[in-house]
Design an enzyme around this catalytic site. Structure first.
Site, PDB file in Angstrom:
ATOM      1  N   LYS A 182       0.826  -1.206   0.000  1.00 26.93           N
ATOM      2  CA  LYS A 182       0.000   0.000   0.000  1.00 26.93           C
ATOM      3  C   LYS A 182       0.865   1.262   0.000  1.00 26.93           C
ATOM      4  CE  LYS A 182      -2.463   2.947   3.127  1.00 26.93           C
ATOM      5  NZ  LYS A 182      -2.223   3.456   4.476  1.00 26.93           N
ATOM      6  N   ASN A 183       1.851   1.329   0.893  1.00 29.32           N
ATOM      7  CA  ASN A 183       2.649   2.542   1.025  1.00 29.32           C
ATOM      8  C   ASN A 183       3.507   2.797  -0.214  1.00 29.32           C
ATOM      9  OD1 ASN A 183       1.584   3.043   3.543  1.00 29.32           O
ATOM     10  ND2 ASN A 183       3.292   2.154   4.668  1.00 29.32           N
ATOM     11  N   CYS A 243      -5.304   8.939   9.261  1.00 30.29           N
ATOM     12  CA  CYS A 243      -5.490   8.374  10.597  1.00 30.29           C
ATOM     13  C   CYS A 243      -5.117   9.375  11.681  1.00 30.29           C
ATOM     14  CB  CYS A 243      -4.630   7.119  10.768  1.00 30.29           C
ATOM     15  SG  CYS A 243      -5.253   5.674   9.907  1.00 30.29           S
ATOM     16  N   ARG A 298       1.377  15.019  12.165  1.00 31.71           N
ATOM     17  CA  ARG A 298       2.265  14.662  11.055  1.00 31.71           C
ATOM     18  C   ARG A 298       2.327  15.851  10.106  1.00 31.71           C
ATOM     19  NH1 ARG A 298       0.548   8.653   9.180  1.00 31.71           N
ATOM     20  NH2 ARG A 298      -1.569   9.441   9.285  1.00 31.71           N
ATOM     21  N   ASP A 331       5.653  20.354   6.908  1.00 32.19           N
ATOM     22  CA  ASP A 331       6.613  21.443   6.746  1.00 32.19           C
ATOM     23  C   ASP A 331       7.877  20.997   6.015  1.00 32.19           C
ATOM     24  OD1 ASP A 331       7.024  19.934   9.141  1.00 32.19           O
ATOM     25  OD2 ASP A 331       8.507  21.404   9.782  1.00 32.19           O
ATOM     26  N   ASP A 360       4.828   1.233  11.804  1.00 30.02           N
ATOM     27  CA  ASP A 360       3.614   0.594  11.299  1.00 30.02           C
ATOM     28  C   ASP A 360       3.468  -0.857  11.742  1.00 30.02           C
ATOM     29  OD1 ASP A 360       2.641   2.816  10.058  1.00 30.02           O
ATOM     30  OD2 ASP A 360       3.010   2.157   8.012  1.00 30.02           O
ATOM     31  N   ARG A 406      -8.550   0.265   4.392  1.00 28.79           N
ATOM     32  CA  ARG A 406      -7.584   1.190   3.820  1.00 28.79           C
ATOM     33  C   ARG A 406      -6.231   0.525   3.588  1.00 28.79           C
ATOM     34  NH1 ARG A 406      -6.042   4.990   7.349  1.00 28.79           N
ATOM     35  NH2 ARG A 406      -4.905   5.901   5.625  1.00 28.79           N
TER      36      ARG A 406
END
Length: 426
Positions: free
Chosen positions: A22-23, A123, A128, A131, A313, A405
Site C-alpha cells: 500500500k505505502n 489516521c 504529522r 513542513d 507501522d 484502507r
C-alpha cells in the site's frame, strides 16, 4: 458500518498471499503526473486508499484503466495516462480522506509549474506536519503559499532550478515528494538524510525506469540530475512488508505454521529480527517466508525507528502478539506521539499493558478473552484482529473501515489459513 467477528483459538496454518505494498503504491501512482505517456502498475492492492487516490488523479484529467480485475485475483493492473492535465488543484473533499494525497504536490509542480493541494487528512495517530515537504520544495526553487487550508506551490518561469536540502529529521513522505519534484528540474538536486525505506527504493526504481537519473538509491544521500522529460513504463509494485509482518504476528500468536507467499526478507529485516527475538521461527524459502512457532513466545524490548529500524507501522501488531508472551516486553514509540490508542482495547480483552508517555510495558498473560472492541486507526485495527485470533470466545472489531484502507480482503486471507472470521453489518 461493518464489523469483523472472530471466533478465536484456532491455529493458523497454510499459505497466505502477500499483496502489493500500500505505502509503495500510493507513492508510485502520482508518478503518472510526470509524463504524457502511459504508466502501467502491476500488483496494485485492492484497497480503499488506492481507490481514493485513483479518484484524485482523475480529478486532474488522468485516465485510468484496470485490466484483469477478476474477483478471485489478488492485485490489479492499472494503466494511467496524463496526456493533458485539466486541473492543478487537489480539493479538500478528496484529500481529506488520506494523508498520501500530499504526494501529488511535487510531481504536479514539476510537470505543470504549479500545484494547489488541500492540507491532508488520514489516521488520527498524532501530528504529522508537512513542513519538511514544503521546505524541500522551497530549496529546489518553489514559492510556497498557505491560505484557507490549502498549500500552493509555484515554480519559477522555466521550471524548478533544483537545489540541495538536508532533512533535519528523516521523513518518508517529504523524501518522496522532493524526489518527484527534482526529476524534471533544470539542474542537479541533492537530498541529505533522506529516508531509506524500501518504498523509497521502489519509487526510485520506477522513476529510473521512466528515464530519471538518480544516484545513491538505497542510501541517505540522493543526487537527482534533472531531465527534460520522462517516458512511460510498466512496473511491478513491491510486496507489502507491513502486511507480511502482520500475518507473521497472527501466525505466531496462534502457534501457527504459515507461508507468507511473496514476502521478501530484505524488506523486513528488523521485523524478522523482532519475531526471532520473541521465539518465532522465520525461514526464507522459495516463494516467501515460512513462519512457525513451536514454543512459548518470549518478551522483547525495542524502539520504533526509521528504516532500517523497527517500523512504527508494525508496533501495534507486535504488541498484540506480545500480550501472550511469557514475561514483560517494553516497546517505545519514537515516530508518532499518539500511537497507543489500541492499548485500552487490548486491555478490554484481558491484556495487561501499561503506558507512560511513549513507552508501553506489555505484561504477558496466559489467556485473552473475546470482547467488543473499537478500531481507531489502520494498524491498531490489525492488532485487535491478531488478539482476537488467539482470544477465547468471540471478538467483534467495530469501525473496520480503517482495515479496508490497508489490508486487501482480510477475511478471505485469514480464512485461507484456518481462521474463523466473518464480516457483518452493525
Amino acid at each position: 458500518m461493518d464489523k469483523i467477528i472472530i471466533r478465536g483459538g484456532r491455529r493458523l496454518s497454510g499459505t497466505v498471499p502477500v499483496s502489493g505494498a500500500k505505502n509503495a503504491a500510493l507513492t508510485l501512482l502520482p508518478c503518472a503526473l510526470l509524463t504524457e505517456e502511459p504508466l502501467t502498475l502491476r500488483n496494485l492492492p485492492r484497497l480503499a486508499d488506492i481507490d481514493s487516490f485513483q479518484h484524485l488523479l482523475n480529478q486532474f484529467g488522468i485516465s485510468t484503466a484496470i485490466a484483469g480485475a477478476r474477483p478471485e485475483d489478488f492485485g490489479r493492473v492499472m494503466t494511467l495516462q496524463a496526456t493533458r492535465l485539466t486541473s492543478t488543484v487537489a480539493p479538500y473533499d478528496l484529500v481529506r480522506k488520506m494523508r498520501a494525497s500530499i504526494l501529488v504536490l511535487g510531481p504536479m509542480l514539476a510537470r505543470a509549474g504549479e500545484a494547489t493541494v488541500s492540507l491532508p487528512g488520514g489516521c488520527a495517530i498524532g501530528n504529522r506536519p508537512i513542513d519538511l515537504h514544503l521546505k524541500a520544495l522551497e530549496a529546489f526553487g518553489a514559492r510556497i503559499e498557505l491560505a484557507s487550508g490549502y498549500v500552493r506551490a509555484i515554480a519559477p518561469d522555466g521550471g524548478l532550478p533544483g537545489g540541495s536540502y538536508t532533512f533535519p529529521v528523516v521523513s518518508v513522505g517529504a523524501t518522496e515528494n522532493a524526489l518527484m519534484a527534482a526529476v524534471l528540474a533544470k539542474g542537479t538536486s541533492t537530498l541529505h538524510n533522506a529516508a531509506r525505506e524500501p518504498e523509497i527504493v521502489d519509487l526510485c526504481n520506477l522513476l529510473v525506469a521512466m528515464g530519471a537519473e538518480i544516484e545513491g538509491i538505497g542510501s541517505s544521500d540522493l543526487t537527482i540530475h534533472g531531465v527534460s522529460r520522462l517516458h512511460g513504463a510498466t512496473y511491478m509494485v513491491m510486496p507489502d512488508r507491513i502486511e507480511a509482518g502482520s500475518y507473521a504476528c497472527a501466525a505466531a500468536i496462534t502457534g501457527g505454521d504459515v507461508l507468507l507467499a511473496g514476502a521478501r526478507m530484505e524488506d523486513m529485516a528488523s521485523t524478522v529480527q523482532a519475531l526471532r527475538d520473541a521465539g518465532v521461527h522465520v525461514e526464507e524459502v522459495r516463494g516467501g517466508l515460512q513462519i512457525t512457532t513451536d514454543g512459548p513466545l518470549r518478551p522483547v524490548t525495542l524502539s520504533t525507528a526509521p528504516f532500517p529500524g523497527f517500523p512504527t507501522d508494525m508496533q501495534a501488531q507486535l504488541m498484540a502478539m506480545l500480550c501472550m508472551a511469557e514475561g514483560s516486553s517494553v516497546l517505545t514509540e519514537t515516530i508518532f506521539e499518539n500511537r497507543y490508542m489500541h492499548v485500552p482495547e487490548l486491555n478490554r480483552m484481558g491484556a495487561r499493558i501499561e503506558t507512560k508517555g511513549r513507552t508501553a510495558v506489555v505484561h504477558g498473560v496466559k489467556k485473552m478473552t473475546g470482547a467488543d472492541v473499537m478500531a481507531t486507526d489502520l494498524r491498531a485495527s490489525m492488532s485487535l484482529i491478531i488478539a482476537g485470533l488467539a482470544a477465547e470466545g468471540e471478538t467483534r472489531v467495530h469501525r473496520v473501515y480503517h482495515l479496508d484502507r490497508g489490508y486487501e480482503r482480510l477475511e478471505e486471507k485469514l480464512s485461507l489459513i484456518g481462521a474463523d472470521v466473518e464480516r457483518a453489518g452493525d
